[in-house]
Motif scaffolding. Sequence first.
Motif, short mmCIF file in Angstrom:
data_model
loop_
_atom_site.label_atom_id
_atom_site.label_comp_id
_atom_site.label_asym_id
_atom_site.label_seq_id
_atom_site.Cartn_x
_atom_site.Cartn_y
_atom_site.Cartn_z
N TRP A 257 58.48 36.46 74.74
CA TRP A 257 57.04 36.21 74.74
C TRP A 257 56.28 37.32 75.47
CZ3 TRP A 257 57.72 30.39 76.31
CH2 TRP A 257 58.05 29.65 75.16
N ASN A 258 56.83 37.75 76.60
CA ASN A 258 56.16 38.82 77.36
C ASN A 258 56.09 40.11 76.56
OD1 ASN A 258 55.69 37.16 79.58
ND2 ASN A 258 57.63 37.72 80.58
N ARG A 259 57.16 40.45 75.85
CA ARG A 259 57.17 41.68 75.07
C ARG A 259 56.23 41.59 73.87
NH1 ARG A 259 63.46 43.83 75.10
NH2 ARG A 259 63.61 44.15 77.37
N VAL A 260 56.23 40.43 73.22
CA VAL A 260 55.31 40.25 72.09
C VAL A 260 53.87 40.34 72.56
CG1 VAL A 260 54.48 38.59 70.38
CG2 VAL A 260 56.94 38.92 70.70
N ALA A 261 53.58 39.72 73.72
CA ALA A 261 52.23 39.77 74.24
C ALA A 261 51.83 41.20 74.61
CB ALA A 261 52.12 38.87 75.47
N ALA A 262 52.80 41.97 75.12
CA ALA A 262 52.51 43.36 75.50
C ALA A 262 52.20 44.21 74.27
CB ALA A 262 53.68 43.96 76.27
N VAL A 263 52.89 43.95 73.16
CA VAL A 263 52.67 44.72 71.93
C VAL A 263 51.29 44.45 71.36
CG1 VAL A 263 53.41 44.97 69.54
CG2 VAL A 263 55.11 44.92 71.37
N HIS A 264 50.82 43.23 71.46
CA HIS A 264 49.55 42.86 70.84
C HIS A 264 48.34 43.11 71.76
CE1 HIS A 264 51.00 41.02 67.11
NE2 HIS A 264 52.09 40.65 67.83
N ARG A 265 48.55 43.67 72.93
CA ARG A 265 47.41 43.96 73.80
C ARG A 265 46.68 45.20 73.32
NH1 ARG A 265 50.28 42.98 79.72
NH2 ARG A 265 50.26 40.69 79.61
#
Length: 265
Positions: A257-265
């Motif tokens: 979840w943290n990595r997906v959230a970082a990609v979409h920032r």
Amino acid sequence: MIRGWYTGASGMNAQQYRLDTISNNLANVDTAGFKKDVTVTKSFSELLLRRKDFDGVYENPFGSADAAPIIGKLGVGVETNENFTDFSEGSLRLTNTSTDLALHGKGFFAIQTPDGERYTRNGNFMIGKEGILETKDGYPVLGENGIIRLEDDKFKVNEDGIIVTKDNEVVDRFKVVRFDNERYLKKQGNSFWYETETSGPAHIAEGFERPQFIQNYMETSNVNVVNEMVRMIEVNRAYEANQKTIQSQDSMMNTLWNRVAAVHR
């Protein structure tokens, strides 16, 4: 990964059932005539995994073939299948009390209760105020002619369960019953069992079916403390392993979840 949560949780639930059963066995280690319970688990049906790519069939000189390679099988957890009672005979303990009786072999004493006739292996009896042979909880013990009544404790019981007074008068014969499928009897508490449709109705034990009566002895619980403690340790280790599985799955999901959230920032 979400499937991993459910797999770990099902394992924890199964081990909790085992722990409850073992705890009950240990709590009744000193209960006369108690029969230990055993928990049986079974695995859910396994899933057969295939690759998504190259799905379908292709033609070759020898006919068609499946082009989706099999990855393998995936287990999806376990569940408690049943709790069954181990009716193996417990050891005999000398009490030197004439009202204590033990059964050597299969069979059950018949007891009259407000809920109807119940059955037990606990032969720790006493003579009540009205001269009735009773269990420690005050329920009358049944003979083949009804409730057993005795004037005093100066009586003898032979191997067939016939009660004889000190004047050599026959009082009655203990009612001992058997079942076609005793494994499916239901426990009620106070070391009592009652019949079910699967166990079949009770029938009076005769001939080779009738157990041997041993007076002045009492059958103890068939629980082995050492074995139950070993099983308890196994359950605790298995429970901890499933717990760590869930924690690992949760950690991986959190990272995703943290990595997906970082990609979409």
